[in-house]
Design an enzyme around this catalytic site. Sequence first.
Site: not given
Ligand code: PEP
Length: 252
Positions: A10-12, A97, A99, A169, A175, A215, A236-237
């Site tokens: 997920n590049w956001k 999600h 967010e 999640e 994040g 994470s 994500g990141g």
């Molecule tokens: C996400 O946004 O779905 C996610 C898992 O982010 P991160 O890996 O950065 O915690």
Amino acid sequence: MSRKKIVAGNWKMNTDLSQSIDLINQLKIKTKQFSHIEKIIFPPFPFLKTASDSLANETNFFVGAQNCSQHIKGAFTGEVSAEMLNAVACKFVLVGHSERRNFFNETDEQLILKIQQAQKNKLTVIFCFGEKLEERKNNKHFETVKQQIEMVLKNFSATELATIYLAYEPVWAIGTGETATPQQAQEMHAYIRKIIAQLFSNAVAEKINILYGGSCNAQNAAELFSCADVDGGLIGGASLKTDDFCKIISSF
Ligand code: PEP
């Protein structure tokens, strides 16, 4: 039962056009040996067509959108419909999600409509949910997750569930650099399968794909993916760094 192994990125709201082309080109080369792993990337909307064109001839490598509208079409400025996503060869969409739930106040009712739109337009949904830190601290994480799943998925049939993946999640892990331990992830994933068995059947629960997100990175992916009920990760990141994302893909 052996289920698919899946890694989704997920590049956001990150990357520009040239960075996204670069990332995709590098991933195409470096993931060739992992054709047995289902790989999905979720770039920002403006880069979806470029991404799906570039991945058109790849094996087991797909493009998804980070969101879709609950509406079919019309006067909804700024929205993108599931039909439009299908038209640019998107195969997946994220729904629920944290967010979107927390910054854009998306409700269960909206999530149900979004999944319906996605399914009408042949998109596989990755349905995300997870508890907040406060809920975990107060030992309410199981209750929260049960409610998030039931409120939405009770509106779908077992057949419809075949095009839905789940992503657990925990919000406190997204994040933050704080990952669920493999024990915490396994315990929750097993519980999620139990909820699905109660809502549908044991067979459906055994079959459904459940990803872990929060994470997950090149260092901890192998341990998380070794858990019996963890079928892969929503990243994500770490999905923005080619080498890290490839290391995660190679972690099964
Ligand atoms: C996400 O946004 O779905 C996610 C898992 O982010 P991160 O890996 O950065 O915690």
